[in-house]
Design an enzyme around this catalytic site. Structure first.
Site, PDB file in Angstrom:
ATOM      1  N   SER A 202       0.853  -1.190   0.000  1.00  0.00           N
ATOM      2  CA  SER A 202       0.000   0.000   0.000  1.00  0.00           C
ATOM      3  C   SER A 202       0.886   1.236   0.000  1.00  0.00           C
ATOM      4  O   SER A 202       2.069   1.170   0.378  1.00  0.00           O
ATOM      5  CB  SER A 202      -0.885   0.001   1.248  1.00  0.00           C
ATOM      6  OG  SER A 202      -1.548   1.236   1.425  1.00  0.00           O
TER       7      SER A 202
ATOM      8  N   TYR B  50      -2.078  -0.549  10.590  1.00  0.00           N
ATOM      9  CA  TYR B  50      -2.223  -0.950   9.191  1.00  0.00           C
ATOM     10  C   TYR B  50      -0.933  -0.640   8.430  1.00  0.00           C
ATOM     11  O   TYR B  50      -0.421  -1.487   7.690  1.00  0.00           O
ATOM     12  CB  TYR B  50      -3.408  -0.223   8.561  1.00  0.00           C
ATOM     13  CG  TYR B  50      -3.576  -0.510   7.087  1.00  0.00           C
ATOM     14  CD1 TYR B  50      -4.036  -1.746   6.649  1.00  0.00           C
ATOM     15  CD2 TYR B  50      -3.261   0.454   6.130  1.00  0.00           C
ATOM     16  CE1 TYR B  50      -4.180  -2.017   5.290  1.00  0.00           C
ATOM     17  CE2 TYR B  50      -3.410   0.195   4.772  1.00  0.00           C
ATOM     18  CZ  TYR B  50      -3.866  -1.042   4.356  1.00  0.00           C
ATOM     19  OH  TYR B  50      -4.000  -1.303   3.014  1.00  0.00           O
TER      20      TYR B  50
END
Length: 246
Positions: free
Chosen positions: A143, A157
């Site tokens: 990501s 995350y």
């Protein structure tokens, strides 16, 4: 059909929706034999039916990527069904956004189990076979939050995605002469990922995702990495909406 993709057997985790499903459709359209795995077998079967209706080849496999033995079993089943495995796409992921001060350790555990351990279990299941056959391609979904920490709210995350990026690069150093390794690092993409946040942050996340690009955009980036000649390894692709600053 696309040379470099045609005939390859590809396993995609998290293949029932979003990036996983769109990648399955695109690779099958370009001639790959696609195995999609996720917890929701009914949703997987819908994707398989779509692919079959368009002349492609696909099979579905129920899978919880946090179950190490289940991941091993699915990889073994795919090799039994298709005769080999050429590409593993570790796509399954969760993104519950919440300040660390709320100390929601259950969500921390879920992200570590799915985003990080799920990726490692996939690598563990596929890598020995890739090394034995002298070829293979591991594609890990990281990501932009694995490049810059997404805080407040996305700290854990980001931690899992930084780890995925680091593991991808380290693995490339270790096995790159035989196995290609690619880290795909998307920004906001239209998928179910935005719905894994609950509580006060949910509205903020949904608002952030109004700028999201279609999952098919990431699928094309993945296809680009897969279709390269054997002597070309696309190490990382960062892809995000033009409007996204983070």
């Amino acid at each position: 059909m696309t040379r470099g993709i045609e005939g390859k057997v590809v396993l995609i985790t998290g293949g029932s929706t979003g990036i996983g499903a769109e990648t399955a459709r695109l690779l099958a359209e370009r001639g790959a034999k696609v195995a999609i795995a996720a917890r929701r077998k009914d949703r997987l079967d819908e994707v398989v039916a779509d692919i079959a209706a368009n002349g492609g080849t696909a099979r579905s496999y129920a899978l919880d990527v946090t179950d190490k033995s289940a991941v091993q079993s699915v990889v073994a089943a795919i090799i039994a069904d298709f005769g080999r495995l050429d590409v593993l796409i570790n796509n399954a992921g969760l993104m519950p956004i919440r300040p660390m001060s709320e100390v929601n350790t259950d969500e921390w555990d879920q992200m570590i189990d799915v985003n990080l351990k799920g990726t490692l279990y996939g690598i563990a299941a596929a890598l020995p076979g890739f090394l034995e056959q002298g070829s293979g391609h591991i594609i890990n979904l990281s990501s932009v939050a694995g490049i810059k920490v997404f805080a407040p709210g996305g700290t854990v995350y980001s931690g899992t995605k930084f780890a995925v990026s680091a593991i991808s690069e380290g693995l490339r150093h270790e096995v790159g002469e035989k196995v290609r390794v690619t880290s795909i690092e998307p920004g906001a993409v239209e998928s179910d990922l935005k719905f894994t946040t609950s509580g006060a942050a949910a509205e903020t996340v949904l608002d952030f995702y109004k700028q999201a690009i279609p999952a098919a955009s990431v699928a094309r980036a993945i296809a680009f990495a897969v279709e390269q000649p054997d002597d070309v390894d696309v190490n990382a692709i960062v892809i995000r909406p033009t409007a996204q600053q983070f």
